[in-house]
Design an enzyme around this catalytic site. Structure first.
Site, PDB file in Angstrom:
ATOM      1  N   THR A  26      37.561  46.164  47.664  1.00 14.89           N
ATOM      2  CA  THR A  26      37.375  44.885  48.175  1.00 14.89           C
ATOM      3  C   THR A  26      37.646  44.885  49.803  1.00 14.89           C
ATOM      4  O   THR A  26      36.832  44.477  50.797  1.00 14.89           O
ATOM      5  CB  THR A  26      38.078  43.866  47.454  1.00 14.89           C
ATOM      6  OG1 THR A  26      37.666  43.962  46.114  1.00 14.89           O
ATOM      7  CG2 THR A  26      37.954  42.442  48.179  1.00 14.89           C
ATOM      8  N   THR A  59      51.725  50.345  56.639  1.00 16.60           N
ATOM      9  CA  THR A  59      52.157  51.753  56.249  1.00 16.60           C
ATOM     10  C   THR A  59      51.044  52.221  55.242  1.00 16.60           C
ATOM     11  O   THR A  59      50.942  51.659  54.233  1.00 16.60           O
ATOM     12  CB  THR A  59      53.595  51.886  55.702  1.00 16.60           C
ATOM     13  OG1 THR A  59      54.492  51.179  56.705  1.00 16.60           O
ATOM     14  CG2 THR A  59      54.171  53.153  55.213  1.00 16.60           C
ATOM     15  N   ASN A 113      27.342  47.276  39.662  1.00 17.74           N
ATOM     16  CA  ASN A 113      28.284  47.468  38.739  1.00 17.74           C
ATOM     17  C   ASN A 113      28.001  46.753  37.280  1.00 17.74           C
ATOM     18  O   ASN A 113      28.877  47.133  36.433  1.00 17.74           O
ATOM     19  CB  ASN A 113      29.681  46.889  39.166  1.00 17.74           C
ATOM     20  CG  ASN A 113      29.404  45.353  39.882  1.00 17.74           C
ATOM     21  OD1 ASN A 113      28.583  45.287  40.941  1.00 17.74           O
ATOM     22  ND2 ASN A 113      30.098  44.399  39.435  1.00 17.74           N
ATOM     23  N   GLY A 150      39.753  53.824  44.949  1.00 21.05           N
ATOM     24  CA  GLY A 150      40.411  55.009  44.074  1.00 21.05           C
ATOM     25  C   GLY A 150      40.357  54.722  42.711  1.00 21.05           C
ATOM     26  O   GLY A 150      40.201  55.666  41.887  1.00 21.05           O
ATOM     27  N   CYS A 198      34.967  43.214  36.332  1.00 22.69           N
ATOM     28  CA  CYS A 198      35.751  43.591  37.436  1.00 22.69           C
ATOM     29  C   CYS A 198      35.783  42.759  38.567  1.00 22.69           C
ATOM     30  O   CYS A 198      36.466  43.121  39.552  1.00 22.69           O
ATOM     31  CB  CYS A 198      34.897  44.768  37.852  1.00 22.69           C
ATOM     32  SG  CYS A 198      33.187  44.662  38.339  1.00 22.69           S
TER      33      CYS A 198
END
Ligand code: PLP
Length: 387
Positions: free
Chosen positions: A74, A241, A153, A204, A329
């Protein structure tokens, strides 16, 4: 004793590969430094980032400097679309996309509409596909960006993205092309250069890596405005980070998938064909979109008239088989599926669609068990609804 679980909801998310979990855990416990720190712990973490970038840029056949790590698919889609629109708004305020994109793209476009951009949402054919001609017909001099997903999807439609990219660049080389490859990465070769893509989004957790990490390919010279402002990490394009463990995990999962891509695609296609042969023998059951080698190997969308998807989903769950209704999803809020609507699904069938999505962790016997469960459950559940 609990029965074996059969997980067929891999387009929603995947189980992390054991070796990825091991690597992530090692980084959590040992190489936990901040990659921006100047001491040894920082250098160790920075090395993990560099290694991940090298691996992923090798797979995408680009330079490591072309990759930005994000928190999810996203964020990658949002950064590509909103970041590029804002950075290029002097050149124009027109964008093109399709009606079957994931909300990560559609809602980013809606945000831009609120900022005064004009968006063209292209319709698709019955199989969920848009053609290069449709795109070039509405492409204008002031079109700054076109966004088309690689793999849908919900129904597994594979868009002709390479042809669309070539057609865009032939007509207006300045128009940027973004490809949402969240459902395609790890299941198909994704080489941005070959797709004529300036931007490519990856996630991922769809490829057996942890949740909370994504990737955006950004081509050379593409102007993009950051969405996050802060410490200036990643060349100032994405402050914050870096999720070192997640990034390293994503790279390792991608490496594993791309080492066996062709064999795994064949296996996934064989499981799909085998399952469909059995499922389509159940009266009135039909498949949405194309089902052959021009579709996604891992997505199967079935319409089951006379049975509500939610009821069937829970009946399958009782047998340890996990699937989703339409598309799971985006969120667990009940919503109408834009894709099913766009391919012209009749109103009375909108609530009768389930999606099964496989991964390299599934086996043929999972498909046999799912097909057998459907063959038993569907006539039984229809007796309740149809009397
Ligand atoms: N794009 C597509 C095509 C997807 O299927 C998804 C998630 O299902 C996303 C984007 C969003 O990815 P993430 O869940 O990593 O935010």
């Amino acid at each position: 004793m609990t029965a074996k679980e059969i997980y067929l909801d891999n387009s929603a998310t995947t189980r992390v590969f054991p070796e990825v979990a091991e690597l992530v855990s090692r980084i959590f416990l040992e190489e936990y430094g901040n990659p921006s720190s100047m001491h040894h712990k920082g250098v160790e973490a920075e090395r993990e980032l560099r290694r991940a970038k090298e691996l992923l840029s090798g797979i995408l056949k680009c330079q490591p400097k072309n990759l930005i790590f994000t928190s999810c698919g996203t964020e990658s889609d949002n950064l590509a679309i909103i970041g590029c629109a804002r950075a290029n708004c002097r050149r124009g305020r027109h964008l093109i996309t399709t009606k079957v994109e994931h909300p990560a793209v559609l809602e980013a476009m809606r945000q831009l509409e609120g900022e005064g951009f004009e968006i063209r949402y292209l319709p698709v054919d019955r199989d969920g596909r848009v053609s290069p001609e449709q795109v070039t017909e509405v492409l204008r001099e002031d079109t700054i960006l076109v966004s088309v997903m690689h793999t849908n999807n919900e129904i597994g439609a594979v868009e002709p993205v390479a042809e669309i990219g070539a057609a865009i660049k032939a007509k207006n080389p300045d128009t940027l092309f973004h490809v949402d490859a969240v459902q395609a990465f790890g299941k198909a070769q994704i080489v941005p250069r070959k797709l004529h893509a300036d931007l490519v989004a990856v996630s991922g957790h769809k490829i057996h890596a942890p949740k909370g990490v994504g990737l955006l390919y950004v081509g050379d010279g593409v102007k993009i405005q950051p969405l996050l402002h802060g410490g200036g990490q990643q060349g100032g394009l994405r402050s914050g980070t870096e999720n070192v463990a997640g990034i390293a995990g994503m790279a390792l999962a991608a490496k594993r998938l791309y080492e066996h891509l062709e064999e795994d695609r064949e296996c996934l296609f064989a499981m799909k064909a085998h399952f469909l042969e059995k499922a389509l023998a159940i009266p009135e059951v039909s498949v949405n979109g194309r089902a052959g080698k021009d579709s996604a190997p891992q997505v199967i969308s079935l319409s089951v008239p006379g049975v509500r998807a939610e009821v069937l989903l829970h009946a399958l769950e009782d047998r340890g088989i996990y699937v989703s209704s339409g598309s799971a999803c985006s969120s667990n809020r009940p919503h109408r599926s834009a894709t099913l609507e766009a391919i012209g699904t009749p109103e009375e069938r909108m609530d009768n669609t389930i999606r099964l999505s496989t991964s390299v962790l599934n086996r043929m016997e999972d498909m046999d068990a799912a097909a057998a469960a459907l063959a038993e459950l569907i006539p039984m559940l229809r007796r309740y609804t149809r009397g």
